[in-house]
Design a protein around this motif. Sequence first.
Motif, short mmCIF file in Angstrom:
data_model
loop_
_atom_site.label_atom_id
_atom_site.label_comp_id
_atom_site.label_asym_id
_atom_site.label_seq_id
_atom_site.Cartn_x
_atom_site.Cartn_y
_atom_site.Cartn_z
N THR A 1 0.69 -1.31 -0.02
CA THR A 1 -0.01 0.00 0.21
C THR A 1 0.69 1.28 0.18
O THR A 1 0.23 2.54 0.33
CB THR A 1 -0.80 0.01 1.41
OG1 THR A 1 0.02 -0.14 2.62
CG2 THR A 1 -1.73 -1.22 1.16
N ALA A 2 2.21 1.19 -0.20
CA ALA A 2 3.12 2.23 -0.33
C ALA A 2 2.72 3.29 -1.12
O ALA A 2 2.65 2.90 -2.48
CB ALA A 2 4.41 1.97 0.13
N ARG A 3 2.78 4.38 -0.94
CA ARG A 3 2.88 5.71 -1.81
C ARG A 3 4.29 5.45 -2.61
O ARG A 3 4.21 5.96 -3.99
CB ARG A 3 2.73 6.97 -1.24
CG ARG A 3 2.59 8.24 -2.31
CD ARG A 3 2.41 9.45 -1.42
NE ARG A 3 3.52 9.77 -0.73
CZ ARG A 3 4.53 10.50 -1.05
NH1 ARG A 3 4.32 11.14 -2.34
NH2 ARG A 3 5.64 10.81 -0.31
N ARG A 4 5.17 5.24 -1.76
CA ARG A 4 6.47 5.38 -2.25
C ARG A 4 7.46 4.51 -1.43
O ARG A 4 7.46 4.55 -0.43
CB ARG A 4 6.93 7.16 -2.36
CG ARG A 4 8.52 7.13 -2.73
CD ARG A 4 8.84 8.60 -2.67
NE ARG A 4 10.22 9.05 -2.38
CZ ARG A 4 10.69 10.15 -2.22
NH1 ARG A 4 10.00 11.18 -2.13
NH2 ARG A 4 12.13 10.01 -1.95
N ILE A 5 8.59 4.04 -2.33
CA ILE A 5 9.33 3.05 -1.48
C ILE A 5 10.58 3.51 -1.82
O ILE A 5 11.26 3.69 -3.05
CB ILE A 5 9.31 1.52 -2.22
CG1 ILE A 5 7.84 1.06 -1.58
CG2 ILE A 5 10.27 0.71 -1.28
CD1 ILE A 5 7.31 -0.26 -2.52
N ASP A 6 11.70 3.71 -0.79
CA ASP A 6 13.23 4.17 -0.84
C ASP A 6 13.70 2.87 -0.07
O ASP A 6 13.36 2.37 0.77
CB ASP A 6 13.64 5.32 -0.19
CG ASP A 6 13.28 6.72 -1.18
OD1 ASP A 6 12.38 6.56 -1.84
OD2 ASP A 6 13.64 7.77 -0.70
N SER B 1 4.23 9.28 6.46
CA SER B 1 3.41 8.35 6.63
C SER B 1 2.77 7.79 5.56
O SER B 1 2.16 8.44 4.42
CB SER B 1 2.34 8.80 7.53
OG SER B 1 1.53 7.53 7.90
N GLY B 2 3.00 6.52 5.14
CA GLY B 2 2.21 5.84 3.92
C GLY B 2 3.31 5.55 3.12
O GLY B 2 3.30 4.87 1.92
N ASP B 3 4.56 6.15 3.36
CA ASP B 3 5.72 5.55 2.66
C ASP B 3 6.50 4.50 3.28
O ASP B 3 6.34 4.39 4.27
CB ASP B 3 6.76 6.91 2.36
CG ASP B 3 5.96 7.80 1.52
OD1 ASP B 3 5.23 7.50 0.66
OD2 ASP B 3 6.37 9.06 1.82
N VAL B 4 7.39 3.96 2.75
CA VAL B 4 8.27 2.80 3.12
C VAL B 4 9.66 3.02 2.78
O VAL B 4 10.00 3.45 1.70
CB VAL B 4 7.80 1.31 2.78
CG1 VAL B 4 8.61 0.46 3.17
CG2 VAL B 4 6.45 1.10 3.04
N ALA B 5 10.69 2.76 3.72
CA ALA B 5 12.06 2.89 3.59
C ALA B 5 12.56 1.61 4.07
O ALA B 5 12.28 0.96 5.19
CB ALA B 5 12.64 3.99 4.58
#
Length: 309
Positions: free
Chosen positions: A149-154, A197-201
Amino acid sequence: MTNNVKEIFTDASAPPAPAALAAKIRTLAPSMTRSMQLVAEAVAGDPAGCAALTVTGLAELTGTSEATVVRTARILGYPGYRDLRLALAGLAAQQQSGRAPAVTADIAVDDPIADVVAKLAYDEQQTLADTAAALDTVQLGAAVSALSTARRIDIYGVGASSLVGQDLAQKLLRIGLIAHAHTDPHLAVTNAVQLRSGDVAIAITHSGATGDVIEPLHTAFEHGATTIAITGRPDGRVSQYADHILTTSTARESELRPAAMSSRTSQLLVVDCLFIGVMQRTYDRAAPALSASYEALAHRHTPRTNSSR
């Protein structure tokens, strides 16, 4: 020994199966006190013999104390020494029924190439088996949910770990997720500042102590992103800033085979587990995206015809 390791490996709902015991010993031994390492080395080296010993007997054998034996059992995931003895007996029975090939990963300079192949193949198999046995599927499931469900993944990694990060980013991009692998530590931090919040690292570090990876993960953590660590040292500094920790096998390093080789093998297994998990969770949109990526590249894999003929 840090509290992080205790929390990760003693809060399990059930003791690890006998097959997972050897993997846990290899993974956790480097972070134990020397007296605990003596106990761990003894049970790993002779599970059948140690299974026949009382807690007092094992303490005498290893030159430690009964309290040290019990603490070691608990760190390995068992409520008490009795449970560890049962696991040792089970492990000994498994070893007697089907022993591993009589090769090791200790490659000599003058080894024939056929022996090198056999030793490396065996060690790769052991690395994968150890990682699979010790991988916390609850943590893995939580990481998959966050990625799905991530908006963006780094993704952060340096050296051999950067190759693994790039592999994961490419996989996720092909199923329609916005993922970027950062190898430049400055760019990693400046990008991490933008996460919310909603992003993943995701930090990939075998040692758990790579500063160029920990700094951007820390930044992402402070900005509210969900953070994931893929590491061979769950007690390492990286775990302080990780919401979810995925443990890889501790590599057996030698002069001719740097740890980066086998650590990369275990990291790639975790990456593939993450990718397949996300693919399953998002199949309705991931499958068309994957098909589109194949179609976009199809002409590059089709033999060219001579247009002048």
